[in-house]
Design a protein around this motif. Structure first.
Motif, PDB file in Angstrom:
ATOM      1  N   MET A 251     -43.521  27.484 -18.105  1.00  0.00           N
ATOM      2  CA  MET A 251     -42.435  27.668 -17.146  1.00  0.00           C
ATOM      3  C   MET A 251     -41.618  26.390 -16.997  1.00  0.00           C
ATOM      4  SD  MET A 251     -44.293  29.912 -14.157  1.00  0.00           S
ATOM      5  CE  MET A 251     -42.864  29.743 -13.072  1.00  0.00           C
ATOM      6  N   LEU A 252     -42.323  25.248 -16.982  1.00  0.00           N
ATOM      7  CA  LEU A 252     -41.626  23.967 -16.878  1.00  0.00           C
ATOM      8  C   LEU A 252     -40.762  23.725 -18.101  1.00  0.00           C
ATOM      9  CD1 LEU A 252     -41.128  21.256 -15.508  1.00  0.00           C
ATOM     10  CD2 LEU A 252     -43.216  20.394 -16.603  1.00  0.00           C
ATOM     11  N   ILE A 253     -41.313  24.004 -19.277  1.00  0.00           N
ATOM     12  CA  ILE A 253     -40.541  23.823 -20.516  1.00  0.00           C
ATOM     13  C   ILE A 253     -39.322  24.729 -20.508  1.00  0.00           C
ATOM     14  CG2 ILE A 253     -40.603  24.231 -23.006  1.00  0.00           C
ATOM     15  CD1 ILE A 253     -43.488  23.225 -22.978  1.00  0.00           C
ATOM     16  N   GLN A 254     -39.515  25.987 -20.077  1.00  0.00           N
ATOM     17  CA  GLN A 254     -38.390  26.916 -20.013  1.00  0.00           C
ATOM     18  C   GLN A 254     -37.324  26.406 -19.049  1.00  0.00           C
ATOM     19  OE1 GLN A 254     -39.457  30.867 -18.835  1.00  0.00           O
ATOM     20  NE2 GLN A 254     -37.461  31.734 -19.267  1.00  0.00           N
ATOM     21  N   ALA A 255     -37.775  25.900 -17.889  1.00  0.00           N
ATOM     22  CA  ALA A 255     -36.821  25.374 -16.910  1.00  0.00           C
ATOM     23  C   ALA A 255     -36.092  24.160 -17.463  1.00  0.00           C
ATOM     24  CB  ALA A 255     -37.554  25.016 -15.617  1.00  0.00           C
ATOM     25  N   LEU A 256     -36.828  23.267 -18.134  1.00  0.00           N
ATOM     26  CA  LEU A 256     -36.206  22.071 -18.694  1.00  0.00           C
ATOM     27  C   LEU A 256     -35.228  22.428 -19.805  1.00  0.00           C
ATOM     28  CD1 LEU A 256     -39.243  19.625 -18.814  1.00  0.00           C
ATOM     29  CD2 LEU A 256     -37.325  19.601 -17.222  1.00  0.00           C
ATOM     30  N   ASN A 257     -35.576  23.459 -20.582  1.00  0.00           N
ATOM     31  CA  ASN A 257     -34.668  23.878 -21.658  1.00  0.00           C
ATOM     32  C   ASN A 257     -33.405  24.531 -21.123  1.00  0.00           C
ATOM     33  OD1 ASN A 257     -35.717  23.046 -24.170  1.00  0.00           O
ATOM     34  ND2 ASN A 257     -37.326  24.589 -24.046  1.00  0.00           N
ATOM     35  N   GLN A 258     -33.493  25.088 -19.923  1.00  0.00           N
ATOM     36  CA  GLN A 258     -32.310  25.700 -19.327  1.00  0.00           C
ATOM     37  C   GLN A 258     -31.481  24.689 -18.539  1.00  0.00           C
ATOM     38  OE1 GLN A 258     -33.822  28.994 -17.043  1.00  0.00           O
ATOM     39  NE2 GLN A 258     -34.165  30.277 -18.845  1.00  0.00           N
ATOM     40  N   ALA A 259     -32.037  23.469 -18.362  1.00  0.00           N
ATOM     41  CA  ALA A 259     -31.309  22.435 -17.622  1.00  0.00           C
ATOM     42  C   ALA A 259     -30.070  22.009 -18.397  1.00  0.00           C
ATOM     43  CB  ALA A 259     -32.213  21.236 -17.371  1.00  0.00           C
ATOM     44  N   HIS A 260     -29.010  21.740 -17.667  1.00  0.00           N
ATOM     45  CA  HIS A 260     -27.745  21.344 -18.301  1.00  0.00           C
ATOM     46  C   HIS A 260     -27.837  19.940 -18.891  1.00  0.00           C
ATOM     47  CE1 HIS A 260     -23.432  20.927 -18.934  1.00  0.00           C
ATOM     48  NE2 HIS A 260     -23.479  19.788 -18.267  1.00  0.00           N
ATOM     49  N   ASP A 261     -28.624  19.058 -18.260  1.00  0.00           N
ATOM     50  CA  ASP A 261     -28.689  17.658 -18.695  1.00  0.00           C
ATOM     51  C   ASP A 261     -29.852  17.438 -19.648  1.00  0.00           C
ATOM     52  OD1 ASP A 261     -26.506  16.837 -17.098  1.00  0.00           O
ATOM     53  OD2 ASP A 261     -27.809  16.807 -15.333  1.00  0.00           O
ATOM     54  N   PRO A 262     -29.693  16.515 -20.591  1.00  0.00           N
ATOM     55  CA  PRO A 262     -30.768  16.224 -21.544  1.00  0.00           C
ATOM     56  C   PRO A 262     -32.004  15.648 -20.859  1.00  0.00           C
ATOM     57  CG  PRO A 262     -28.659  15.373 -22.336  1.00  0.00           C
ATOM     58  CD  PRO A 262     -28.449  15.791 -20.922  1.00  0.00           C
ATOM     59  N   VAL A 263     -33.169  16.095 -21.323  1.00  0.00           N
ATOM     60  CA  VAL A 263     -34.452  15.599 -20.825  1.00  0.00           C
ATOM     61  C   VAL A 263     -35.303  15.203 -22.022  1.00  0.00           C
ATOM     62  CG1 VAL A 263     -36.552  16.132 -19.536  1.00  0.00           C
ATOM     63  CG2 VAL A 263     -34.357  17.076 -18.784  1.00  0.00           C
ATOM     64  N   LEU A 264     -35.909  14.032 -21.909  1.00  0.00           N
ATOM     65  CA  LEU A 264     -36.747  13.517 -22.992  1.00  0.00           C
ATOM     66  C   LEU A 264     -38.049  13.028 -22.369  1.00  0.00           C
ATOM     67  CD1 LEU A 264     -36.328  12.981 -26.090  1.00  0.00           C
ATOM     68  CD2 LEU A 264     -35.841  10.613 -25.462  1.00  0.00           C
ATOM     69  N   VAL A 265     -39.182  13.364 -22.997  1.00  0.00           N
ATOM     70  CA  VAL A 265     -40.484  12.894 -22.526  1.00  0.00           C
ATOM     71  C   VAL A 265     -41.157  12.166 -23.676  1.00  0.00           C
ATOM     72  CG1 VAL A 265     -42.726  13.528 -21.556  1.00  0.00           C
ATOM     73  CG2 VAL A 265     -40.684  14.842 -20.936  1.00  0.00           C
ATOM     74  N   THR A 266     -41.681  10.969 -23.394  1.00  0.00           N
ATOM     75  CA  THR A 266     -42.433  10.213 -24.392  1.00  0.00           C
ATOM     76  C   THR A 266     -43.826   9.922 -23.865  1.00  0.00           C
ATOM     77  OG1 THR A 266     -41.929   7.961 -23.648  1.00  0.00           O
ATOM     78  CG2 THR A 266     -40.259   9.070 -24.994  1.00  0.00           C
ATOM     79  N   ASP A 267     -44.721   9.584 -24.777  1.00  0.00           N
ATOM     80  CA  ASP A 267     -46.020   9.102 -24.339  1.00  0.00           C
ATOM     81  C   ASP A 267     -45.890   7.632 -23.932  1.00  0.00           C
ATOM     82  OD1 ASP A 267     -46.000   7.603 -26.686  1.00  0.00           O
ATOM     83  OD2 ASP A 267     -47.366   8.933 -27.760  1.00  0.00           O
ATOM     84  N   ARG A 268     -46.990   7.015 -23.582  1.00  0.00           N
ATOM     85  CA  ARG A 268     -46.913   5.636 -23.084  1.00  0.00           C
ATOM     86  C   ARG A 268     -46.528   4.648 -24.184  1.00  0.00           C
ATOM     87  NH1 ARG A 268     -53.318   4.396 -21.879  1.00  0.00           N
ATOM     88  NH2 ARG A 268     -54.070   4.555 -24.032  1.00  0.00           N
ATOM     89  N   ASP A 269     -46.652   5.062 -25.453  1.00  0.00           N
ATOM     90  CA  ASP A 269     -46.232   4.219 -26.573  1.00  0.00           C
ATOM     91  C   ASP A 269     -44.793   4.509 -26.987  1.00  0.00           C
ATOM     92  OD1 ASP A 269     -48.746   2.942 -26.790  1.00  0.00           O
ATOM     93  OD2 ASP A 269     -49.524   4.683 -27.877  1.00  0.00           O
ATOM     94  N   ALA A 270     -44.088   5.272 -26.128  1.00  0.00           N
ATOM     95  CA  ALA A 270     -42.665   5.601 -26.334  1.00  0.00           C
ATOM     96  C   ALA A 270     -42.445   6.547 -27.514  1.00  0.00           C
ATOM     97  CB  ALA A 270     -41.822   4.337 -26.513  1.00  0.00           C
ATOM     98  N   ARG A 271     -43.466   7.308 -27.904  1.00  0.00           N
ATOM     99  CA  ARG A 271     -43.305   8.329 -28.943  1.00  0.00           C
ATOM    100  C   ARG A 271     -42.877   9.631 -28.271  1.00  0.00           C
ATOM    101  NH1 ARG A 271     -42.903   5.775 -33.769  1.00  0.00           N
ATOM    102  NH2 ARG A 271     -44.373   4.032 -33.793  1.00  0.00           N
ATOM    103  N   ILE A 272     -41.838  10.240 -28.775  1.00  0.00           N
ATOM    104  CA  ILE A 272     -41.279  11.440 -28.153  1.00  0.00           C
ATOM    105  C   ILE A 272     -42.249  12.613 -28.302  1.00  0.00           C
ATOM    106  CG2 ILE A 272     -39.370  13.109 -28.226  1.00  0.00           C
ATOM    107  CD1 ILE A 272     -37.602  10.801 -29.270  1.00  0.00           C
ATOM    108  N   VAL A 273     -42.541  13.280 -27.184  1.00  0.00           N
ATOM    109  CA  VAL A 273     -43.411  14.455 -27.197  1.00  0.00           C
ATOM    110  C   VAL A 273     -42.663  15.712 -26.766  1.00  0.00           C
ATOM    111  CG1 VAL A 273     -45.507  13.096 -26.796  1.00  0.00           C
ATOM    112  CG2 VAL A 273     -44.239  13.996 -24.836  1.00  0.00           C
ATOM    113  N   PHE A 274     -41.490  15.549 -26.169  1.00  0.00           N
ATOM    114  CA  PHE A 274     -40.705  16.718 -25.759  1.00  0.00           C
ATOM    115  C   PHE A 274     -39.239  16.334 -25.654  1.00  0.00           C
ATOM    116  CE2 PHE A 274     -38.456  19.004 -22.386  1.00  0.00           C
ATOM    117  CZ  PHE A 274     -38.568  20.311 -22.844  1.00  0.00           C
ATOM    118  N   ALA A 275     -38.382  17.248 -26.104  1.00  0.00           N
ATOM    119  CA  ALA A 275     -36.935  17.103 -25.933  1.00  0.00           C
ATOM    120  C   ALA A 275     -36.377  18.488 -25.663  1.00  0.00           C
ATOM    121  CB  ALA A 275     -36.294  16.502 -27.183  1.00  0.00           C
ATOM    122  N   ASN A 276     -35.513  18.614 -24.655  1.00  0.00           N
ATOM    123  CA  ASN A 276     -35.021  19.943 -24.304  1.00  0.00           C
ATOM    124  C   ASN A 276     -33.781  20.326 -25.110  1.00  0.00           C
ATOM    125  OD1 ASN A 276     -33.017  18.411 -23.050  1.00  0.00           O
ATOM    126  ND2 ASN A 276     -33.094  19.571 -21.136  1.00  0.00           N
ATOM    127  N   ALA A 277     -33.309  21.546 -24.870  1.00  0.00           N
ATOM    128  CA  ALA A 277     -32.194  22.081 -25.652  1.00  0.00           C
ATOM    129  C   ALA A 277     -30.918  21.264 -25.428  1.00  0.00           C
ATOM    130  CB  ALA A 277     -31.962  23.546 -25.283  1.00  0.00           C
TER     131      ALA A 277
END
Length: 420
Positions: free
Chosen positions: A137-163
């Motif tokens: 549900m969170l991923i779906q909500a983030l993908n529907q968000a108008h603004d870009p969202v990026l999540v990285t791990d603590r080593d700054a490796r990207i684990v999620f990017a929205n639409a």
């Protein structure tokens, strides 16, 4: 090797004390079978039934409205074929509360090769399913968000990017997973900027700034970006989440306002006030790094006659044309300033010899220009290089004196100030 009664006791202890639920049914598939012949304490805890309430009954009593019929059909087919089966669905506890269960069933074959029992190992996966549902549900909500969202791990490796991130940057999510956000860097923000960012984030504080980034196609874009550290219950840093919003239009408006304040409307050169600021910065750099600094002051010859004979529109046209000729001759980093009505100043971060050569090129370029109405236009120029301990005012005074001597010498010439 354990045998006989000792082996039986061990098997009983294992099943009774097992963390996972264990259920054994007989092998009868007719008349509503199979029926439960054994269940361990973990199974009773999971379902809320006492063992006495389960023995002899069909496991169907655990099914309810949300139990998936397709899963049950698959289970029954496997039982009829006497083969291993694994699946998950919703079951119901004795009090009617639903729970998600994952279970595997293995057939037990007797000495005659017939299925005599089925043994089922079950796990309550309600917490995991709910967590996965919340995550989806969170991923779906983030993908529907108008603004870009990026999540990285603590080593700054990207684990999620929205639409919205994909749309803004041109990168597909699968292209950036495992990469660092450094792939977006335009190179226009230096190490100090990113050092400050990491010092802030590693101290577990959010960081917000304007980033100049680059898309996959190489085009530049501006974002206001907020990066927040994510901490676990123990307070340890686990991830970073970044939200951003594109501000290209805002940046363009800001630049337009800056240009209005710093650029002369007629010529597009720096205004006198902006020129003063540029001279101050250059003087500070000269003092700090001992770099050379020269100025050229030039004036359109007999300009008053242009206005008197041909009108102010022609005068403005000549000023604009001369400004364009000057700007086209300049080196990168040597700004031109509209210093007065028909007077220009060029700041040259080089010695007087370099500045004299540039001044002569300017003089020659203007000399060969002919306005269709006014005719030939010429410049007089004065050049000065800053002396040790000299102020900007003193430098400009010597350059202005050289310009005055150029005019006294017949105009259309360049003269260097005394002391250079």
């Amino acid at each position: 090797m354990l045998e006989g009664a000792e082996a039986s006791r061990l098997i009983k202890a294992v099943t009774e004390q097992a963390y996972n639920a264990v259920l054994i049914t007989d092998g009868a598939l007719s008349s509503g079978g199979p029926s439960i012949v054994y269940c361990n304490p973990a199974f009773c805890r999971m379902t809320g039934y006492e063992r006495s309430e389960l023995l002899g009954r069909s496991p169907r009593l655990l099914q309810g409205p949300d139990t998936d019929p397709a899963v049950i059909d698959s289970l029954r087919q496997a039982l009829r074929q006497g083969r291993f089966w694994e699946g998950s669905t919703v079951n119901y506890r004795q009090d009617g509360e639903p729970y998600f269960v994952n279970w595997s069933i293995s057939p037990i074959v007797d000495d005659c090769g017939q299925v005599s029992h089925f043994v089922s190992i079950q796990q309550d996966i309600t917490s995991r399913v709910r967590a996965e549902t919340e995550r989806d549900m969170l991923i779906q909500a983030l993908n529907q968000a108008h603004d870009p969202v990026l999540v990285t791990d603590r080593d700054a490796r990207i684990v999620f990017a929205n639409a919205a991130f994909e749309e803004l940057t041109g990168y597909r999510t699968e292209e950036v997973i495992g990469q660092t956000p450094a792939l977006l860097s335009s190179g226009e923000q230096g190490p100090d900027f990113y050092r400050t960012m990491w010092q802030t984030l590693n101290s577990k504080r959010p960081f917000q700034a304007r980033f100049i980034n680059r898309r996959k196609d190489g085009s530049r874009y501006y974002v206001e970006q907020s990066i927040a550290p994510v901490l676990n219950k123990g307070g340890s840093l686990t991830h970073f989440i970044s939200t951003s919003w594109q501000v290209d239009e805002l940046v363009e408006r800001e630049k337009a306002l800056v240009d209005m304040a710093t650029r002369d409307k007629l010529t597009g050169l720096l205004t006198r006030r902006a020129g003063d600021d540029a001279l101050l910065r250059a003087h500070q750099e000269h003092l700090g790094k001992d770099t050379p600094l020269s100025v050229i002051i030039c004036d359109i010859d007999h300009f008053k006659q242009v206005n008197d004979r041909h009108g102010h529109l022609s005068g403005d046209r000549v000023i604009r044309e001369v400004a364009g000729l000057i700007e086209r001759q300049l080196r990168a980093g040597d700004p031109a300033i509209r210093w007065g009505g028909e007077e220009f100043l060029i700041m040259v971060q080089a010695s007087s010899g370099v500045a004299l050569g540039l001044a002569e090129r300017l003089r020659s370029a203007v000399e060969h220009f002919h306005d269709p109405k006014v005719g030939q236009v010429t410049l007089s120029l004065g050049v000065a290089e800053i002396l040790p301990g000299e102020s900007i005012e003193q430098l400009l005074g010597r350059a202005d004196g050289a310009l005055y001597r150029a005019k006294r010498s017949g105009r259309n010439c360049t003269i260097s100030a005394a002391g250079n």
